[in-house]
Design a protein around this motif. Structure first.
Motif, PDB file in Angstrom:
ATOM      1  N   VAL A 105      60.665  25.893  46.466  1.00  0.00           N
ATOM      2  CA  VAL A 105      60.928  26.851  47.543  1.00  0.00           C
ATOM      3  C   VAL A 105      59.579  27.311  48.098  1.00  0.00           C
ATOM      4  O   VAL A 105      59.116  28.418  47.804  1.00  0.00           O
ATOM      5  CB  VAL A 105      61.752  28.049  47.040  1.00  0.00           C
ATOM      6  N   PRO A 106      58.910  26.487  48.898  1.00  0.00           N
ATOM      7  CA  PRO A 106      57.643  26.928  49.492  1.00  0.00           C
ATOM      8  C   PRO A 106      57.874  27.931  50.614  1.00  0.00           C
ATOM      9  O   PRO A 106      58.916  27.938  51.266  1.00  0.00           O
ATOM     10  CB  PRO A 106      57.043  25.617  50.034  1.00  0.00           C
ATOM     11  N   ILE A 107      56.894  28.795  50.820  1.00  0.00           N
ATOM     12  CA  ILE A 107      56.954  29.788  51.899  1.00  0.00           C
ATOM     13  C   ILE A 107      56.231  29.193  53.111  1.00  0.00           C
ATOM     14  O   ILE A 107      55.022  28.948  53.068  1.00  0.00           O
ATOM     15  CB  ILE A 107      56.301  31.107  51.465  1.00  0.00           C
ATOM     16  N   PHE A 108      56.973  28.943  54.183  1.00  0.00           N
ATOM     17  CA  PHE A 108      56.394  28.265  55.334  1.00  0.00           C
ATOM     18  C   PHE A 108      56.962  28.840  56.628  1.00  0.00           C
ATOM     19  O   PHE A 108      58.017  29.481  56.650  1.00  0.00           O
ATOM     20  CB  PHE A 108      56.697  26.760  55.273  1.00  0.00           C
ATOM     21  N   ARG A 163      53.566  31.949  42.174  1.00  0.00           N
ATOM     22  CA  ARG A 163      53.661  30.546  41.739  1.00  0.00           C
ATOM     23  C   ARG A 163      54.559  30.405  40.525  1.00  0.00           C
ATOM     24  O   ARG A 163      55.310  29.421  40.403  1.00  0.00           O
ATOM     25  CB  ARG A 163      52.269  30.010  41.445  1.00  0.00           C
ATOM     26  N   ARG A 164      54.527  31.354  39.620  1.00  0.00           N
ATOM     27  CA  ARG A 164      55.414  31.294  38.446  1.00  0.00           C
ATOM     28  C   ARG A 164      56.877  31.414  38.864  1.00  0.00           C
ATOM     29  O   ARG A 164      57.752  30.741  38.306  1.00  0.00           O
ATOM     30  CB  ARG A 164      55.044  32.403  37.462  1.00  0.00           C
ATOM     31  N   ILE A 165      57.157  32.251  39.862  1.00  0.00           N
ATOM     32  CA  ILE A 165      58.531  32.373  40.364  1.00  0.00           C
ATOM     33  C   ILE A 165      58.971  31.064  41.022  1.00  0.00           C
ATOM     34  O   ILE A 165      60.103  30.592  40.809  1.00  0.00           O
ATOM     35  CB  ILE A 165      58.627  33.553  41.350  1.00  0.00           C
ATOM     36  N   GLN A 166      58.087  30.454  41.814  1.00  0.00           N
ATOM     37  CA  GLN A 166      58.423  29.183  42.456  1.00  0.00           C
ATOM     38  C   GLN A 166      58.641  28.074  41.428  1.00  0.00           C
ATOM     39  O   GLN A 166      59.559  27.259  41.578  1.00  0.00           O
ATOM     40  CB  GLN A 166      57.311  28.800  43.434  1.00  0.00           C
ATOM     41  N   ASP A 167      57.816  28.029  40.398  1.00  0.00           N
ATOM     42  CA  ASP A 167      58.000  27.020  39.345  1.00  0.00           C
ATOM     43  C   ASP A 167      59.309  27.246  38.590  1.00  0.00           C
ATOM     44  O   ASP A 167      59.978  26.280  38.181  1.00  0.00           O
ATOM     45  CB  ASP A 167      56.813  27.059  38.375  1.00  0.00           C
ATOM     46  N   TYR A 168      59.694  28.500  38.411  1.00  0.00           N
ATOM     47  CA  TYR A 168      60.952  28.792  37.719  1.00  0.00           C
ATOM     48  C   TYR A 168      62.140  28.270  38.524  1.00  0.00           C
ATOM     49  O   TYR A 168      63.038  27.614  37.966  1.00  0.00           O
ATOM     50  CB  TYR A 168      61.064  30.299  37.493  1.00  0.00           C
ATOM     51  N   PHE A 169      62.162  28.549  39.810  1.00  0.00           N
ATOM     52  CA  PHE A 169      63.251  28.043  40.645  1.00  0.00           C
ATOM     53  C   PHE A 169      63.236  26.517  40.717  1.00  0.00           C
ATOM     54  O   PHE A 169      64.290  25.882  40.792  1.00  0.00           O
ATOM     55  CB  PHE A 169      63.155  28.648  42.047  1.00  0.00           C
ATOM     56  N   LYS A 170      62.063  25.931  40.689  1.00  0.00           N
ATOM     57  CA  LYS A 170      61.977  24.470  40.721  1.00  0.00           C
ATOM     58  C   LYS A 170      62.584  23.849  39.468  1.00  0.00           C
ATOM     59  O   LYS A 170      63.277  22.830  39.528  1.00  0.00           O
ATOM     60  CB  LYS A 170      60.519  24.036  40.884  1.00  0.00           C
ATOM     61  N   ARG A 171      62.328  24.457  38.320  1.00  0.00           N
ATOM     62  CA  ARG A 171      62.908  23.937  37.077  1.00  0.00           C
ATOM     63  C   ARG A 171      64.426  24.128  37.036  1.00  0.00           C
ATOM     64  O   ARG A 171      65.146  23.259  36.544  1.00  0.00           O
ATOM     65  CB  ARG A 171      62.260  24.630  35.873  1.00  0.00           C
ATOM     66  N   LYS A 172      64.898  25.233  37.556  1.00  0.00           N
ATOM     67  CA  LYS A 172      66.329  25.537  37.476  1.00  0.00           C
ATOM     68  C   LYS A 172      67.142  24.790  38.531  1.00  0.00           C
ATOM     69  O   LYS A 172      68.250  24.313  38.239  1.00  0.00           O
ATOM     70  CB  LYS A 172      66.545  27.044  37.631  1.00  0.00           C
TER      71      LYS A 172
END
Length: 293
Positions: free
Chosen positions: A108-111, A94-103
């Motif tokens: 980037v959800p895994i689906f 989740r921290r990696i996903q939040d980082y990419f979301k901010r940048k």
């Protein structure tokens, strides 16, 4: 090339405050549709769940600036068209996903979904219906002196924004309650708004249903009680009817009293032949079984 022109021709525009104000200032009849949850909400989406992220208030300020109504819209089945792997807040993924979301500005959800010629794996959405329901509008009317920056710099402006924001959430939850039993029968939990379940009772019930918790044990049927239990119950009922109930009596004392007061139905002379006959029959049955084997 030409992608910008195609999107503009379809009515798609930026979700910035400037674009929203420009469209709403065209006059009566102009409207915009915003996905308020945005990228943050997509990271919490999972089949059978309705987790809304409504902590933003910018859309309320835009509505007050332009005297535009807030119309709640809820799509039932949106979270069922993809199988999403959700990670809890604070986890490494989740921290990696939040980082990419901010940048990058998007999540980037895994689906996974279905394929072109198969239904087990792929990137296409599952063939499941989506029911979009529209609720009653929340009529927004702000005083002329509370516009623009005063909506978040003054106490009166912040109170006005909070008022309409709460009314919008209430209208959305009412819309969910109205149609959940019709269009969300496969839900696994209650509506969640900003990380809090709207109905704890419904959440507990759905969790118990999903875990298949057995119902609570029923009281035993008095007609199926053992003989000793029947004797105790009958003795207590007789004491209550006669007015001689004694709460200090134990069940063993009641049984002892009952057995001492009742005469034996068989005397020793009669019991002995019966016991001998029973032992003889048992011995014959055992011998017969051994022979047949």
């Amino acid at each position: 090339p030409w992608l910008r022109e195609i999107l503009i021709h379809m009515g798609i525009c930026s979700a910035s405050k400037r674009s929203c104000n420009q469209i709403l200032k065209k006059g009566p009849g102009s409207a915009i549709m915003l996905v308020v949850g945005g990228a943050a909400e997509s990271l919490d989406a999972a089949p059978g769940t309705y987790r809304l992220t409504l902590n933003r208030q910018g859309f309320v300020r835009v509505a007050i600036d332009n005297d535009a109504h807030l119309i709640p819209v809820l799509g039932f089945g949106e979270t069922d068209i993809f199988d999403v792997y959700t990670s809890p807040p604070g986890s490494r993924l989740r921290r990696i996903q939040d980082y990419f979301k901010r940048k990058m500005g998007f999540a980037v959800p895994i689906f996974t979904g279905r394929g072109m010629f198969n239904y087990s794996f792929g990137w296409l959405p599952h063939r499941k219906p989506i029911y979009a329901v529209v609720g009653k509008p929340v009529k927004v009317r702000g005083p002329p002196h509370l516009k623009g920056s005063k909506l978040y710099t003054t106490d009166e402006g912040r109170a006005l924004v909070n008022k309409y924001h709460k009314e919008y959430i209430q209208a959305l939850t009412s819309l969910y309650d109205q149609f959940k039993n019709k269009w969300a029968q496969n839900r696994t939990e209650s509506l969640m708004v900003n990380g809090t379940h709207f109905s704890q009772i419904e959440f507990d019930r759905l969790q118990a249903k999903s875990q298949k918790i057995p119902p609570t044990a029923k009281l035993p049927d008095p007609t199926k009680l053992p003989t000793s239990a029947k004797i105790v119950e009958e003795e207590k009922e007789d004491d209550i009817s006669n007015g001689t109930e004694d709460s200090s009596k134990t069940d063993s004392e009641i049984l002892a009293k009952k057995s001492s007061t009742e005469p034996s139905s068989l005397d020793s002379a009669t019991k002995k032949p019966i016991e001998n006959a029973i032992e003889k029959n048992l011995a014959e049955e055992d011998f017969g079984d051994a022979v047949s084997e």
